[in-house]
Design an enzyme around this catalytic site. Structure first.
Site, PDB file in Angstrom:
ATOM      1  NE  ARG A   1      14.622 -19.322  52.436  1.00 44.99           N
ATOM      2  CZ  ARG A   1      15.552 -20.244  52.239  1.00 44.99           C
ATOM      3  NH1 ARG A   1      15.216 -21.507  52.107  1.00 44.99           N
ATOM      4  NH2 ARG A   1      16.827 -19.919  52.183  1.00 44.99           N
TER       5      ARG A   1
ATOM      6  CD  GLU B   1      28.679 -18.060  54.683  1.00 47.38           C
ATOM      7  OE1 GLU B   1      27.504 -18.245  55.038  1.00 47.38           O
ATOM      8  OE2 GLU B   1      28.981 -17.370  53.698  1.00 47.38           O
TER       9      GLU B   1
END
Length: 147
Positions: free
Chosen positions: A27, A64
């Site tokens: 992107r 994470e």
């Protein structure tokens, strides 16, 4: 789209400061080349493993929710280059930090970072600023907490 990115580029970025625009994943490719074109800089892609042809250098990093890796062509940057890192979104800042590590290992100075969307609650901006890198974001995403 290019006209708007050109206006944004001239507004935010010091046009003389960069030799290259580094963009992330897929992107980021939407925005990175347009910004590079607008400011007359070279653009360099950083991709997931095995997406770039030829010899690459890589940077593994922890997110994470797991781990990942960025790759860059060997010779895509040179020592002394100055770069801006561009992506579509910043959350925790893990991908931006991995990109900076990879570029700095190759001798490139990362001057600043830019993204379209920032998720402030995840503190990616603070992570970049702790490394002395400013972040320019066009939109801040706000989440409503539901009980």
């Amino acid at each position: 789209m290019l006209l708007n990115l050109r206006v944004i580029s001239f507004h935010f970025f010091n046009l003389c400061a960069y030799m290259l625009v580094v963009y992330l994943w897929a992107r980021g490719f939407i925005f990175g080349p347009s910004i590079a074109l607008a400011i007359g800089a070279k653009f360099v892609p950083l991709r997931k493993p095995k997406k770039l042809p030829g010899e690459v250098i890589s940077e593994k990093y922890v997110l994470e929710y797991g781990s990942d890796c960025l790759e860059m062509h060997v010779g895509a940057v040179t020592s002394g280059d100055r770069a801006i890192v561009v992506d579509d979104l910043i959350a925790t800042g893990g991908t931006f930090c991995a990109a900076m590590n990879l570029l700095e290992r190759a001798g490139t100075e990362v001057v600043e970072c830019a993204c379209v969307i920032e998720v402030p609650e995840l503190k990616g901006r603070e992570r970049l600023e702790s490394r002395g890198k400013p972040l320019y974001a066009l939109v801040e995403s706000q989440f409503e907490r539901r009980s």
